[in-house]
Motif scaffolding. Structure first.
Motif, PDB file in Angstrom:
ATOM      1  N   CYS A 161       4.349   6.602 -11.186  1.00 15.96           N
ATOM      2  CA  CYS A 161       3.667   5.013 -11.038  1.00 15.96           C
ATOM      3  C   CYS A 161       3.548   4.808  -9.149  1.00 15.96           C
ATOM      4  O   CYS A 161       4.233   3.529  -8.908  1.00 15.96           O
ATOM      5  CB  CYS A 161       3.765   3.615 -12.037  1.00 15.96           C
ATOM      6  N   ASN A 162       4.009   5.534  -8.773  1.00 19.28           N
ATOM      7  CA  ASN A 162       3.891   4.904  -6.930  1.00 19.28           C
ATOM      8  C   ASN A 162       3.646   3.817  -6.568  1.00 19.28           C
ATOM      9  O   ASN A 162       1.908   3.876  -7.231  1.00 19.28           O
ATOM     10  CB  ASN A 162       3.576   6.469  -6.084  1.00 19.28           C
ATOM     11  N   TRP A 163       3.861   2.760  -6.040  1.00 19.01           N
ATOM     12  CA  TRP A 163       3.558   1.524  -5.554  1.00 19.01           C
ATOM     13  C   TRP A 163       2.182   2.048  -4.729  1.00 19.01           C
ATOM     14  O   TRP A 163       2.443   2.806  -3.911  1.00 19.01           O
ATOM     15  CB  TRP A 163       4.404   1.483  -4.784  1.00 19.01           C
ATOM     16  N   GLY A 164       1.119   1.358  -5.110  1.00 19.60           N
ATOM     17  CA  GLY A 164       0.165   1.435  -4.274  1.00 19.60           C
ATOM     18  C   GLY A 164      -0.978   2.525  -3.961  1.00 19.60           C
ATOM     19  O   GLY A 164      -1.581   2.646  -3.316  1.00 19.60           O
ATOM     20  N   CYS A 165      -0.515   3.452  -5.287  1.00 16.14           N
ATOM     21  CA  CYS A 165      -0.976   4.405  -5.429  1.00 16.14           C
ATOM     22  C   CYS A 165      -2.798   4.038  -5.148  1.00 16.14           C
ATOM     23  O   CYS A 165      -3.413   3.831  -6.423  1.00 16.14           O
ATOM     24  CB  CYS A 165      -0.886   5.771  -6.166  1.00 16.14           C
ATOM     25  N   ARG A 166      -3.629   4.734  -4.828  1.00 20.15           N
ATOM     26  CA  ARG A 166      -4.852   5.020  -4.496  1.00 20.15           C
ATOM     27  C   ARG A 166      -5.847   5.252  -5.584  1.00 20.15           C
ATOM     28  O   ARG A 166      -6.747   4.768  -5.822  1.00 20.15           O
ATOM     29  CB  ARG A 166      -5.447   4.918  -3.094  1.00 20.15           C
ATOM     30  N   GLN A 167      -4.789   5.893  -5.811  1.00 23.21           N
ATOM     31  CA  GLN A 167      -5.230   7.063  -6.836  1.00 23.21           C
ATOM     32  C   GLN A 167      -5.033   6.646  -8.379  1.00 23.21           C
ATOM     33  O   GLN A 167      -5.828   7.440  -9.211  1.00 23.21           O
ATOM     34  CB  GLN A 167      -5.370   8.764  -6.632  1.00 23.21           C
ATOM     35  N   SER A 174       1.398  -1.361   0.033  1.00 20.16           N
ATOM     36  CA  SER A 174      -0.296   0.439   0.258  1.00 20.16           C
ATOM     37  C   SER A 174       1.288   1.337  -0.069  1.00 20.16           C
ATOM     38  O   SER A 174       1.847   1.185   0.598  1.00 20.16           O
ATOM     39  CB  SER A 174      -0.894   0.172   1.497  1.00 20.16           C
ATOM     40  N   CYS A 175       0.367   2.223  -0.168  1.00 19.89           N
ATOM     41  CA  CYS A 175       0.685   3.886  -0.388  1.00 19.89           C
ATOM     42  C   CYS A 175       1.385   3.769   0.585  1.00 19.89           C
ATOM     43  O   CYS A 175       1.771   4.276   2.186  1.00 19.89           O
ATOM     44  CB  CYS A 175       0.155   4.881  -0.517  1.00 19.89           C
ATOM     45  N   SER A 176       3.250   4.516   0.833  1.00 19.61           N
ATOM     46  CA  SER A 176       4.326   4.248   1.395  1.00 19.61           C
ATOM     47  C   SER A 176       4.105   5.992   2.385  1.00 19.61           C
ATOM     48  O   SER A 176       4.506   5.963   3.181  1.00 19.61           O
ATOM     49  CB  SER A 176       5.577   4.305   1.201  1.00 19.61           C
ATOM     50  N   PRO A 225      -7.163  13.105  -2.696  1.00 21.37           N
ATOM     51  CA  PRO A 225      -7.690  12.851  -3.959  1.00 21.37           C
ATOM     52  C   PRO A 225      -7.372  10.842  -3.801  1.00 21.37           C
ATOM     53  O   PRO A 225      -8.078  10.287  -4.824  1.00 21.37           O
ATOM     54  CB  PRO A 225      -6.368  13.249  -4.412  1.00 21.37           C
ATOM     55  N   CYS A 226      -7.699  10.462  -2.094  1.00 29.07           N
ATOM     56  CA  CYS A 226      -7.669   8.955  -2.560  1.00 29.07           C
ATOM     57  C   CYS A 226      -8.265   8.478  -1.133  1.00 29.07           C
ATOM     58  O   CYS A 226      -7.513   9.229  -0.089  1.00 29.07           O
ATOM     59  CB  CYS A 226      -6.171   8.687  -2.483  1.00 29.07           C
ATOM     60  N   SER A 227      -9.173   7.293  -0.935  1.00 32.48           N
ATOM     61  CA  SER A 227      -9.599   6.698   0.621  1.00 32.48           C
ATOM     62  C   SER A 227      -8.443   6.612   1.221  1.00 32.48           C
ATOM     63  O   SER A 227      -8.628   6.337   2.649  1.00 32.48           O
ATOM     64  CB  SER A 227     -10.263   5.608  -0.185  1.00 32.48           C
TER      65      SER A 227
HETATM   66  S1  SF4 Z   1      -2.716   9.870  -4.483  1.00 38.78           S
HETATM   67 FE1  SF4 Z   1      -1.229   8.763  -4.361  1.00 38.78          FE
HETATM   68  S2  SF4 Z   1       0.324   8.035  -3.941  1.00 38.78           S
HETATM   69 FE2  SF4 Z   1      -0.922  10.035  -3.704  1.00 38.78          FE
HETATM   70  S3  SF4 Z   1      -1.058  10.395  -0.931  1.00 38.78           S
HETATM   71 FE3  SF4 Z   1      -3.022   8.705  -2.621  1.00 38.78          FE
HETATM   72  S4  SF4 Z   1      -2.156   7.135  -2.562  1.00 38.78           S
HETATM   73 FE4  SF4 Z   1      -0.819   7.911  -1.932  1.00 38.78          FE
END
Ligand code: SF4
Lengths: 403, 264
Positions: A345-351, A97-99, A125-127
């Protein structure tokens, strides 16, 4: 540990600036250090927030506010993020999941996050970000107010969000006893509008060929400047960039040997790494625009402050459909005359999950090649330098051969 | 006038010498040892000896591969993607889509008419489906890696290896052996699993590869079982040059010639 870090950073930057080594980036970094010091001072009323929170309203209310991902990025840049990330394995975070979120959650568990007065979550932008705020709220037993950000800019959506922002103000008053002083808010809005105007001009300079910017000067700029909206400091920083870029453009001292113009999609890699220098030094390739370095909103009208701020929150490119995001990227690519785009393409990016292919297709449609990397933008232990270098170099060779 | 291309990969170090007419004089492949410098020296000595010339006869060196920055006296370092594209164009001129599977990377490369790279894709984070994957599987099967090419003969091809991760695939293979699954079926299953990853990688840059001339380079191209499996999945023939391991080094030598002549 963090207070010392930010204080050290602040005094180091102040010394350098006093010695006449001021630069826009130093002034920007100084403000980051000041914010860090305030967050960790134990004196201020802290609000942990989501990325699209209305920071000018929060600043006008005297809250020291920050989106939590900022701490993830700071921990990454100091090189100590690994142990915080690992900590979250114990509470059920999956290792892919996102670091950003794992780092912040780990820091909370290890006692490294200042105790907030309250929390303001955003559904965009993300859950994942909202989940972190929920975790922090329950960890500190503090109250969380969630702003539900609609996905598109209809009149009723704007009204819906504007009313929530008004409710947020009441929520803060209820908890802290601080009321929103309308004169202070109007002054904050003046600062916001001035900052906006200067940032638009700064971005216009960056569009020029050759661009006055360098690979690092505007990195994270748009997203972090949102934190300072409504303050004089934001105007000061934006003015400093404006003056410097204007000077470079006028004296034509921009990089006249700029060979390749690049766009960076989403966030930068937050720890020290050699890729940006490699691009600049070996290939004369310059990142002239970041996806989030754009002003997508109109000036705030002092008569409709909440509505206009709501409109601004809805307008950020990460909100809404991927199609909107693609259109925005196409617009930037054309305005900045870019030769290629890099998506970390950040690993595990929810968005970002699922968007990658559509973004690639959308940019290819207008003749812009895209390089998709596989990077954890926070956890340097997963950084595979050789592989990434090969991809970037091959991408630049490919662009070069097309020219 | 002679030109040298050196490709320092994770498993092997390859070198090619060409003359001014772009004829291949000599090629050499040595395993990449723990010390890159020694492997580079060894492959250089070897290829010079085979060509019957000395280092002072070389007009330009281009290095490629993951160890490309470690070669001294080079004109430049160029990525293996550009070099493989250049090399295959010389060997199979109408190639449109190239698959290069090396020790730890697999790549698909889309070529333009002029042999220049139009697009490329590389395997994601892990090394599944690469030379290292095959090495690990050969170890699990207790067979020689060079023999794997024909070990799938006679298999009916119904078995699938579901794990993509090298470590999990290795244990899957071990349990298949324990269940007395015939080796040819296991090898066919492995080949198909590599083929399916490879074809996905190709489709990322060429969604409809049917009708394109497809070639393969890199050490894994010597494994005819894998090449066949890719061809079966694609529904078209996959062309392999005589020395697939040295395509990158050949491309590097050709670029060395061009750079020496100031054409690039
Ligand atoms: S948008 Fe993606 S990279 Fe940014 S905090 Fe949310 S999951 Fe992490």
């Amino acid at each position: 540990m963090m207070l010392q870090y930010f204080k050290g950073l602040e005094s180091g930057l102040q010394n350098a600036i006093q010695k006449g080594q001021a630069s826009p980036r130093k002034l920007y970094s100084l403000e980051i250090a000041r914010l860090g010091t305030r967050l960790y001072s134990g004196q201020d009323k802290v609000a942990w927030c989501g990325i699209t929170a209305p920071f000018d309203v929060l600043n006008a209310m005297g809250m020291t506010s920050c989106f939590v991902e900022f701490i993830g990025a700071m921990l990454a840049s100091t090189g100590v993020v690994g142990s915080f990330i690992d900590e979250t394995d114990q509470i059920g975070y999956s290792s892919d999941s996102c670091s950003y979120h794992r780092a912040v959650t780990g820091a909370t568990m290890k006692g490294l996050m200042p105790v907030p007065e309250l929390l303001i979550g955003t559904t965009s932008p993300c859950s994942g970000g909202l989940a972190v705020l929920e975790n922090i709220a329950s960890h500190f037993n503090k109250q969380l107010f969630v702003l539900h950000i609609p996905q598109d800019e209809s009149i009723s959506n704007i009204q819906f969000l504007a009313n929530q922002i008004r409710e947020m103000v009441n929520f803060i008053r209820h908890i802290t006893g601080i009321s929103l002083d309308m004169d202070r808010l109007r002054l904050a809005v003046e600062h916001t509008n001035k900052t906006r105007e200067l940032m638009v001009a700064v971005y216009d300079f960056a569009k020029q060929v050759p661009s006055p910017t360098t690979n690092k000067e505007l990195s994270n700029f748009g997203i972090v400047m949102a934190l300072f909206l409504g303050t004089e400091a934001a105007v000061h920083i934006a003015k400093s960039y404006y003056d410097e870029f204007e000077k470079r453009v006028k004296s034509n001292s921009g990089k006249s040997n700029e060979k390749i113009r690049l766009m960076w999609i989403q966030n930068r890699i937050q720890f020290k790494h050699p890729l940006e220098s490699l691009l600049a030094d070996e290939y004369k390739a310059c990142i002239v625009v970041d996806e989030l370095n754009d002003i997508t909103w109109e000036p705030i009208d002092p008569n409709t402050i909440f509505e206009d701020i709501a409109r601004r929150s809805i307008s950020i490119p990460f909100n809404g459909t991927i199609q909107n995001r693609v259109k925005h990227l196409q617009k930037l690519a054309q305005e900045y005359k870019i030769d290629g785009a890099i998506n970390p393409c950040n690993w595990g990016c929810r968005q970002g999950t699922g968007a990658r292919g559509l973004i690639e297709d959308g940019l290819k449609e207008i003749g812009v090649p895209v390089l998709n990397l596989e990077v954890d933008c926070i956890d340097s232990r997963k950084f595979t330098e050789g592989q990434l270098k090969t991809r970037i170099e091959a991408f630049i060779e490919m662009i070069d051969a097309r020219k | 006038m002679y030109y040298l291309g050196i490709d320092i990969g994770s498993l092997s170090c390859d070198a090619v010498i060409i003359d001014k007419h772009e004829n291949i004089l000599a090629a050499s492949v040595v395993p990449t040892g723990a010390k890159n410098k020694e492997s580079i020296a060894r492959v250089t000595d070897d290829v010079l000896r085979s060509a019957g010339i000395s280092k002072s006869d070389i007009h330009g060196i281009i290095s490629t591969g993951y160890g490309r920055d470690r070669v001294e006296d080079r004109l430049g370092a160029v990525t293996e993607i550009t070099c493989h594209a250049r090399g295959i164009k010389a060997l199979i001129p109408n190639t449109k889509l190239l698959i290069d599977i090396g020790g730890q990377d697999s790549k698909s490369i889309l070529l333009g008419q002029d042999g220049k790279v139009i697009d490329f894709a590389m395997n994601d984070k892990c090394a599944a489906g690469t030379g290292r994957f095959l090495e690990a599987m050969a170890r699990a099967l207790q067979v020689d890696i060079d023999d794997m090419a024909n070990l799938d003969t006679g298999a009916n091809g119904t078995l699938t290896i579901s794990s993509m991760c090298t470590v999990f695939a290795e244990s899957e293979v071990v349990s298949l052996i324990a269940n007395a699954t015939p080796v040819n079926e296991i090898v066919r299953g492995l080949n198909r699993s590599i083929a399916s990853r490879t074809v996905s990688l190709m489709k990322r840059i060429a969604p409809d590869p049917l009708g394109m001339v497809v070639a393969m380079s890199g050490g894994v191209a010597r494994n005819s079982g894998v090449v066949r499996a890719i061809g079966d999945l694609l529904g078209s023939k996959v062309f392999v040059p005589d020395s697939p391991d040295t395509v990158g080094a050949l491309g590097a030598a050709l670029i060395a010639k061009e750079k020496s002549n100031g054409r690039r």
